[in-house]
Design an enzyme around this catalytic site. Structure first.
Site, PDB file in Angstrom:
ATOM      1  CD1 TRP A   1      -3.271  -0.938   0.329  1.00 36.59           C
ATOM      2  CD2 TRP A   1      -1.881  -2.297   2.004  1.00 36.59           C
ATOM      3  NE1 TRP A   1      -4.107  -2.424   0.564  1.00 36.59           N
ATOM      4  CE2 TRP A   1      -3.097  -3.245   0.814  1.00 36.59           C
ATOM      5  CE3 TRP A   1      -1.018  -3.320   2.352  1.00 36.59           C
ATOM      6  CZ2 TRP A   1      -3.459  -4.578   1.983  1.00 36.59           C
ATOM      7  CZ3 TRP A   1      -1.041  -4.354   2.781  1.00 36.59           C
ATOM      8  CH2 TRP A   1      -1.958  -4.711   2.710  1.00 36.59           C
TER       9      TRP A   1
ATOM     10  CG  HIS B   1      -6.525  -1.445   3.016  1.00 42.85           C
ATOM     11  ND1 HIS B   1      -6.264  -2.456   3.362  1.00 42.85           N
ATOM     12  CD2 HIS B   1      -6.334   0.317   4.595  1.00 42.85           C
ATOM     13  CE1 HIS B   1      -5.319  -2.380   4.419  1.00 42.85           C
ATOM     14  NE2 HIS B   1      -5.370  -1.406   4.695  1.00 42.85           N
TER      15      HIS B   1
ATOM     16  NE  ARG C   1      -4.580   0.650  -1.924  1.00 37.20           N
ATOM     17  CZ  ARG C   1      -4.828  -0.409  -2.206  1.00 37.20           C
ATOM     18  NH1 ARG C   1      -4.012  -0.949  -2.900  1.00 37.20           N
ATOM     19  NH2 ARG C   1      -5.245  -1.163  -1.702  1.00 37.20           N
TER      20      ARG C   1
ATOM     21  CD  GLN D   1     -10.537  -0.692  -0.970  1.00 34.93           C
ATOM     22  OE1 GLN D   1     -10.067  -1.232   0.080  1.00 34.93           O
ATOM     23  NE2 GLN D   1      -9.398  -1.000  -2.029  1.00 34.93           N
TER      24      GLN D   1
ATOM     25  CB  VAL E   1      -7.417 -12.445   5.187  1.00 33.91           C
ATOM     26  CG1 VAL E   1      -7.936 -11.709   5.593  1.00 33.91           C
ATOM     27  CG2 VAL E   1      -5.938 -12.101   3.813  1.00 33.91           C
TER      28      VAL E   1
ATOM     29  CB  ALA F   1     -12.805  -9.195   6.417  1.00 37.92           C
TER      30      ALA F   1
HETATM   31  C1  FA5 Z   1      -6.784  -4.583  -0.178  1.00 37.20           C
HETATM   32  O1  FA5 Z   1      -6.751  -3.079  -0.248  1.00 37.20           O
HETATM   33  C2  FA5 Z   1      -7.173  -5.095   0.829  1.00 37.20           C
HETATM   34  N1  FA5 Z   1      -7.657  -3.824   2.023  1.00 37.20           N
HETATM   35  C3  FA5 Z   1      -8.074  -5.857   0.694  1.00 37.20           C
HETATM   36  C4  FA5 Z   1      -9.170  -6.755   1.744  1.00 37.20           C
HETATM   37  C5  FA5 Z   1     -10.103  -6.530   2.547  1.00 37.20           C
HETATM   38  C6  FA5 Z   1      -8.000  -8.068   1.458  1.00 37.20           C
HETATM   39  C7  FA5 Z   1     -10.316  -7.461   3.235  1.00 37.20           C
HETATM   40  C8  FA5 Z   1      -9.248  -8.906   2.563  1.00 37.20           C
HETATM   41  C9  FA5 Z   1      -9.890  -9.111   3.324  1.00 37.20           C
HETATM   42  P1  FA5 Z   1      -6.253  -4.711  -2.989  1.00 37.20           P
HETATM   43  O2  FA5 Z   1      -5.238  -3.444  -2.711  1.00 37.20           O
HETATM   44  O3  FA5 Z   1      -6.013  -5.884  -3.560  1.00 37.20           O
HETATM   45  O4  FA5 Z   1      -6.262  -5.251  -1.568  1.00 37.20           O
HETATM   46  O5  FA5 Z   1      -7.001  -3.577  -3.483  1.00 37.20           O
HETATM   47  C10 FA5 Z   1      -8.359  -4.453  -3.578  1.00 37.20           C
HETATM   48  C11 FA5 Z   1      -9.213  -3.430  -4.638  1.00 37.20           C
HETATM   49  O6  FA5 Z   1      -9.627  -2.348  -4.484  1.00 37.20           O
HETATM   50  C12 FA5 Z   1      -8.956  -4.196  -6.001  1.00 37.20           C
HETATM   51  O7  FA5 Z   1      -9.115  -5.240  -6.248  1.00 37.20           O
HETATM   52  C13 FA5 Z   1      -9.242  -3.325  -6.753  1.00 37.20           C
HETATM   53  O8  FA5 Z   1     -10.691  -3.284  -7.175  1.00 37.20           O
HETATM   54  C14 FA5 Z   1      -9.580  -2.056  -5.512  1.00 37.20           C
HETATM   55  N2  FA5 Z   1      -8.433  -1.436  -6.273  1.00 37.20           N
HETATM   56  C15 FA5 Z   1      -6.817  -1.309  -5.469  1.00 37.20           C
HETATM   57  N3  FA5 Z   1      -5.747  -0.581  -6.211  1.00 37.20           N
HETATM   58  C16 FA5 Z   1      -6.838   0.366  -6.804  1.00 37.20           C
HETATM   59  C17 FA5 Z   1      -6.975   1.450  -6.914  1.00 37.20           C
HETATM   60  N4  FA5 Z   1      -5.340   2.792  -7.519  1.00 37.20           N
HETATM   61  N5  FA5 Z   1      -7.698   2.170  -7.891  1.00 37.20           N
HETATM   62  C18 FA5 Z   1      -7.968   1.606  -8.244  1.00 37.20           C
HETATM   63  N6  FA5 Z   1      -9.235   1.147  -7.497  1.00 37.20           N
HETATM   64  C19 FA5 Z   1      -8.444   0.121  -6.766  1.00 37.20           C
END
Ligand code: FA5
Length: 344
Positions: A156, A175, A201, A215, A258, A312
């Protein structure tokens, strides 16, 4: 004298008849009934007359005065009535005219998506809550099993907020997962909630990545919750939001909070799974990360992992309308271009 009075009366009434406004009526009143008016002068002249004549002429003059006053009152009333009728006529509203067009606003496609997704989860018994966008390091990382200096923090790219010396560092949440901790700190199981909100981010943008995006976090904790519940819930969500015909894929993934962790992807909206530039030739677009809540996270909020378990997930909101409508660039959502926004 009596004949003169009769003439005066006749003249006054014939003039009164043709008066059609209040200004002329007032002039008429002054002419006949005012302090220097004709009739007033007659009445004042009475004192010079012999008694007998004074009585007769006086009575006649008083009678004429009363008649003129009654005529004046009647005319005043009818003129007022007329002017009211004219005013009403002038300000009449023609209800048959078409109205002015009103510009009606609408919800941003992101808001529409959040509402729809939350309604799907609400129908499965999840409550909807919200939380802060400026967050403590503790909730965003530490309590989620990501200690300081752990390499997983690199997953992140973080925008830090300057915090006072010695304070727990602050950041723009990367997130919505910190809300898992905030919620569990406040409640005891069973917990079932979705949490929509903005996340940030420090990333270069491209067709599927923004530095500010939304999200929706999901959390369910109770006795006996299994990976089967996670899969069933998320597949039901995918079926309701994307339709029966779209394909969803589960794969192993790693998130420190997780165990086990998964990612869910939907077949790419542009090439429908064949592989193209947008999906990096994989045929799939990732929409969420998920998994079973790590026992360490449960312990942190005083939930006994031998009694309780949970799942989650965190889904990227903008990717949902992108997948459904074939939108090729996430940056269109926040470009404030009405040509784009009006389509939703
Ligand atoms: C997470 O942020 C974790 N908090 C998700 C999670 C929650 C995992 C609970 C387990 C349990 P990640 O970085 O992959 O995971 O982001 C989750 C989703 O947010 C991605 O699948 C995507 O759909 C969206 N996402 C991530 N980064 C971006 C971005 N820069 N722009 C738009 N959508 C994004």
């Amino acid at each position: 004298m009596l004949a003169e009075l009769e003439q005066l009366k006749a003249r006054a009434f014939s003039e009164l008849d043709v008066i059609d406004n209040l200004k002329h009526l007032e002039e008429w009143r002054l002419r006949y009934l005012g302090r220097k008016g004709s009739l007033t002068l007659v009445l004042r002249g009475l004192s010079g007359l012999p008694l007998e004549e004074r009585r007769v002429v006086g009575a006649a003059a008083n009678e004429i005065k009363a008649a003129l006053e009654a005529g004046l009152k009647q005319k005043q009333d009818s003129l007022k009535e007329q002017s009211l009728a004219v005013a009403l006529q002038k300000s009449r509203i023609d209800v048959t005219l078409p109205g002015y067009p009103v510009n009606v606003g609408r919800f941003h496609p992101t808001t529409q998506t959040i509402r729809e997704v939350c309604a799907v989860f609400a129908s499965m018994g999840f409550q909807v809550i919200e939380g802060p966008e400026v967050e403590w390091d503790y909730y965003n990382f530490e309590a989620l099993n990501i200690p300081r200096d752990h390499p997983a923090r690199d997953m992140w790219a973080t925008l830090w907020v300057e915090a006072p010396e010695g304070e727990n560092p602050m950041l723009l949440r990367t997130h919505t997962s910190p809300m898992q901790i905030r919620l569990m700190e406040k409640t005891r199981p069973p917990v079932r909630a979705v949490i929509p909100g903005k996340t940030y981010r420090y990333e270069a943008t491209d067709a599927t990545h923004e530095s500010m995006f939304y999200q929706i976090e999901g959390l369910a904790v109770d006795r006996g919750i299994t990976m089967g519940d996670l899969k069933g819930t998320l597949f039901e969500f995918a079926r309701r939001v994307f339709g029966e015909e779209r394909r969803a894929r589960f794969r192993c993934d790693y998130f420190p909070f997780v165990e086990p962790g998964v990612e869910m992807a939907i077949d790419c909206w542009v090439c429908r799974g064949k592989g193209c530039r947008l999906c990096g030739n994989t045929g799939w677009i990732e929409i969420l990360g998920a998994g079973m809540v790590h026992p360490q996270v449960l312990r942190r909020v005083d939930y006994d992992p031998d009694v309780y378990s949970g799942f989650a997930f965190g889904v990227g909101v903008e990717r949902i309308p992108m997948l459904r409508y074939g939108i090729e660039d996430i940056r269109l959502f926040y470009g404030n271009d009405l040509r784009f926004l009006k389509q939703f």
